[in-house]
Write a protein that holds these residues in place. Structure first.
Motif, mmCIF file in Angstrom:
data_model
loop_
_atom_site.group_PDB
_atom_site.id
_atom_site.type_symbol
_atom_site.label_atom_id
_atom_site.label_comp_id
_atom_site.label_asym_id
_atom_site.label_seq_id
_atom_site.Cartn_x
_atom_site.Cartn_y
_atom_site.Cartn_z
ATOM 1 N N ARG A 157 0.839 -1.200 0.000
ATOM 2 C CA ARG A 157 0.000 0.000 0.000
ATOM 3 C C ARG A 157 0.865 1.238 0.000
ATOM 4 N NH1 ARG A 157 -4.853 -1.639 2.528
ATOM 5 N NH2 ARG A 157 -5.704 -3.164 1.092
ATOM 6 N N ARG A 205 -5.506 1.945 4.583
ATOM 7 C CA ARG A 205 -5.544 0.547 5.033
ATOM 8 C C ARG A 205 -6.911 -0.104 4.937
ATOM 9 N NH1 ARG A 205 -1.615 3.154 6.457
ATOM 10 N NH2 ARG A 205 0.410 2.241 6.929
ATOM 11 N N ARG A 206 -7.855 0.543 4.315
ATOM 12 C CA ARG A 206 -9.179 -0.068 4.194
ATOM 13 C C ARG A 206 -9.141 -1.186 3.142
ATOM 14 N NH1 ARG A 206 -11.733 5.103 1.047
ATOM 15 N NH2 ARG A 206 -11.305 4.406 -1.061
ATOM 16 N N PRO A 207 -10.159 -2.046 3.138
ATOM 17 C CA PRO A 207 -10.169 -3.142 2.165
ATOM 18 C C PRO A 207 -10.189 -2.616 0.731
ATOM 19 C CG PRO A 207 -11.844 -3.481 3.856
ATOM 20 C CD PRO A 207 -11.310 -2.110 4.061
ATOM 21 N N PRO A 267 2.655 -6.804 0.115
ATOM 22 C CA PRO A 267 1.838 -6.041 1.067
ATOM 23 C C PRO A 267 2.014 -6.579 2.479
ATOM 24 C CG PRO A 267 0.466 -7.428 -0.334
ATOM 25 C CD PRO A 267 1.849 -7.527 -0.861
ATOM 26 N N ALA A 301 -2.732 -5.855 5.586
ATOM 27 C CA ALA A 301 -3.339 -5.285 4.365
ATOM 28 C C ALA A 301 -3.852 -6.390 3.451
ATOM 29 C CB ALA A 301 -2.320 -4.412 3.637
ATOM 30 N N THR A 335 -6.896 -7.969 4.945
ATOM 31 C CA THR A 335 -8.056 -7.076 4.804
ATOM 32 C C THR A 335 -8.622 -7.150 3.392
ATOM 33 O OG1 THR A 335 -7.055 -5.587 6.410
ATOM 34 C CG2 THR A 335 -8.836 -4.689 5.082
ATOM 35 N N ASP A 336 -7.735 -7.097 2.401
ATOM 36 C CA ASP A 336 -8.185 -7.133 1.002
ATOM 37 C C ASP A 336 -8.874 -8.449 0.662
ATOM 38 O OD1 ASP A 336 -7.222 -4.651 0.651
ATOM 39 O OD2 ASP A 336 -5.519 -5.204 -0.615
ATOM 40 N N LEU A 337 -8.324 -9.535 1.201
ATOM 41 C CA LEU A 337 -8.890 -10.855 0.881
ATOM 42 C C LEU A 337 -10.069 -11.210 1.787
ATOM 43 C CD1 LEU A 337 -5.558 -12.850 0.356
ATOM 44 C CD2 LEU A 337 -7.191 -12.205 -1.413
#
Lengths: 313, 121
Positions: free
Chosen positions: A129, A210-212, B40, B44, B47-49
Motif C-alpha cells: 500500500r 488501510r481499508r479493504p 503487502p 493489508a 483485509t483485502d482478501l
C-alpha cells in the motif's frame, strides 16, 4: 463582537464550502463504476462525504448558538475569578476542534465501515500500500496549521494581557483603547486544538490507506478511490484550518488597526491576508477530486491484463 | 509495470493459506515477482482478501521458511534474494504450453493433468 466575527467567519467558510461541495457532488454525473463492488464502494464514499459535511454544519450551528449565549455574558457569572478564561474564548478556541472532529469522526467511521470483501472468490493485488493522499493538498493543510500556530505565537507574545491588546487613547492619554486579542487564553487552546485536528486528519488518512481494496475492479481503480477519499478528508480539514487562520488574522488585524496608529499598515495587511486565506481555503474546498473511475474492466491495467494466479485447481 | 494479483477461493478444498503460498510461489517462479520486490503487509493482504490475518501470516511464514520471502524490519516482507526461479527457457516453454492448452479449451485442472502425465511418463 470580535469573538462572534471569528466564529461567523468560520461558519461562513464551512457553509459556503459545504454547499458548493454538495452542489458539485450532486451536479456532477459520475462515470459508471467498473464493477458491483466498485459501485457499492463509491456509493458508500459519497454518503460518508455528505454526512460528514452535514455533521460539520450542524455542529457549527449549535456552536454559534452557544457562542451567542457566551457573548451575551450569560456564562460570565459561572467563572467570576479574574484571569480564568470565560467560556466565550474557550468556546471560540475549541470550535474548530469540535467542528473538525465531527467531520473527521464521520470520515473515520466511514473508513471503518468500508464495504468488506464478499463472495467465495477473493482477490488482492500483491503490491504494498502506498500513501493515498494528494501530496499538494496535504502540504497546504500542514501549511495552514503551521501558519495558524505561528500567528497565535506572535499574537500571544504581543498581547497586552491574556486576552486583550491595548494602547493609550490619543484623544485621552489617560485612557486606554482595548480590543479583544488572541492572547494566550485563546492561543494555547487553539494551538492544542490545531495539533489535535492535524493528528486526527493523519489518523483518518491512515485508515483510508488501510481499508479493504475494491476486489473486482482493477488496482488502478482502488488506488484512485483511496486518493479521492483522502482528497475529501483533506479538503474539509484545510477549510477548517484556513477558516481559523483567517478569523485570527482578520480579528487581530482590524483590532490593531483600530487602536494602534503606528500599526495601521500591519493591521490592514493582516486582515487582508486573512480574507485571502479564507478565499483560498474556500476555493480549495471546492476543487473536485479526480473521479475514481478509469472505466475499464477488471484485470486490465493500461490495456494489459493483470496476472492473477488464481486458486490452485 | 503490471501489478501482480492473487485469488483465493474460499470454497476450494485447498486451505486459503496454502492458496496464498502457492500463488506467491508461482509468481516468483514465473519471474513476475523479483528478488527485492515488496509484498503487502500481512494485515493489508488479509483485509483485502477478507481472511484472518493469521491465514496470511501462516502463508508468509512458510514462504519465509522455504527461502522465498524475507521479512525485514524497515521494508516489511520482500522476495528473498535466493528465491527459486524457473529457468528462462523452461518458463517460456511453460508459457507456450499453457497458451496451447487454453487454445485447445483445457481447464487449469486438465492442463495440470497433462503435466502430471508427462512427468510420470
Amino acid at each position: 463582537m470580535a469573538l462572534a466575527l471569528l466564529l461567523v467567519l468560520l461558519i461562513l467558510a464551512l457553509v459556503v464550502g459545504g454547499v458548493v461541495a454538495l452542489a458539485i457532488t450532486v451536479s456532477r454525473r459520475p462515470a459508471p463504476a467498473p464493477s458491483q463492488a466498485a459501485d457499492a464502494a463509491r456509493r458508500h464514499a459519497i454518503g460518508v462525504n455528505l454526512v460528514a459535511w452535514i455533521a460539520a454544519g450542524i455542529t457549527a450551528v449549535v456552536l454559534s448558538y452557544a457562542l451567542l449565549d457566551a457573548a451575551n455574558g450569560r456564562y460570565d457569572s459561572r467563572y467570576p475569578e479574574p484571569g480564568v478564561p470565560v467560556p466565550g474564548p474557550l468556546l471560540v478556541a475549541l470550535s474548530p476542534a469540535v467542528i473538525g472532529l465531527a467531520y473527521l469522526v464521520v470520515h473515520a467511521i466511514g473508513e471503518r465501515t468500508w464495504p468488506r470483501p464478499t463472495g467465495a472468490v477473493r482477490r488482492a493485488a500483491l503490491v504494498p500500500r502506498g500513501d493515498a493522499a494528494p501530496r499538494w493538498l496535504r502540504r497546504i493543510t500542514w501549511a495552514w496549521a503551521g501558519a495558524l500556530v505561528a500567528t497565535l505565537v506572535v499574537t500571544g507574545l504581543t498581547a497586552t494581557d491574556e486576552r486583550t491588546f491595548s494602547r493609550p487613547d490619543p484623544a485621552d492619554p489617560g485612557d486606554l483603547l482595548v480590543i479583544p486579542y488572541a492572547g494566550w487564553s485563546y492561543g494555547v487552546p487553539l494551538i492544542v486544538v490545531t495539533a489535535l485536528i492535524v493528528a486526527a486528519t493523519e489518523g483518518v488518512l491512515w485508515l483510508v490507506a488501510r481499508r479493504p481494496a475494491v476486489i473486482d475492479a482493477d488496482p488502478a481503480y482502488d488506488a484512485a478511490s483511496r486518493r479521492l477519499s483522502a482528497h475529501r478528508v483533506l479538503r474539509g480539514t484545510q477549510l477548517l484550518l484556513a477558516g481559523s487562520l483567517a478569523g485570527v488574522l482578520v480579528v487581530t488585524g482590524v483590532g490593531v488597526a483600530m487602536v494602534d496608529a503606528d500599526s495601521v499598515g500591519i493591521g490592514v495587511a493582516a486582515s487582508l491576508l486573512g480574507y485571502v486565506v479564507a478565499a483560498v481555503g474556500v476555493g480549495l474546498a471546492t476543487v473536485p477530486a479526480r473521479p475514481a473511475v478509469p472505466a475499464r474492466p477488471a484485470d486490465m491495467v493500461d490495456g494489459t491484463p493483470v496476472p492473477v494466479a488464481g486458486p490452485p485447481p | 509495470m503490471t501489478p501482480v494479483g492473487i485469488e483465493v477461493d474460499l470454497t476450494s478444498g485447498v486451505p486459503p493459506y496454502e492458496q496464498i503460498r502457492l500463488q506467491v510461489l508461482a509468481h516468483v517462479s514465473a519471474g513476475r515477482l523479483s528478488p527485492g520486490d515488496r509484498l503487502p503487509t500481512i494485515r493489508a493482504l488479509a483485509t483485502d482478501l477478507g481472511v484472518a490475518a493469521g491465514t496470511v501470516a501462516r502463508a508468509f511464514r512458510e514462504l519465509e521458511q522455504a527461502g522465498v520471502v524475507a521479512t525485514r524490519r524497515r521494508t516489511g516482507t520482500v522476495v528473498a534474494a535466493g528465491a527459486p526461479t524457473t529457468d528462462g527457457a523452461v518458463r517460456r516453454a511453460a508459457g507456450h504450453f499453457v497458451a496451447t492448452a487454453r487454445a485447445a479449451g483445457l481447464s487449469d485442472e486438465e492442463t495440470l493433468d497433462a503435466v502430471r502425465g508427462a512427468l510420470i511418463g
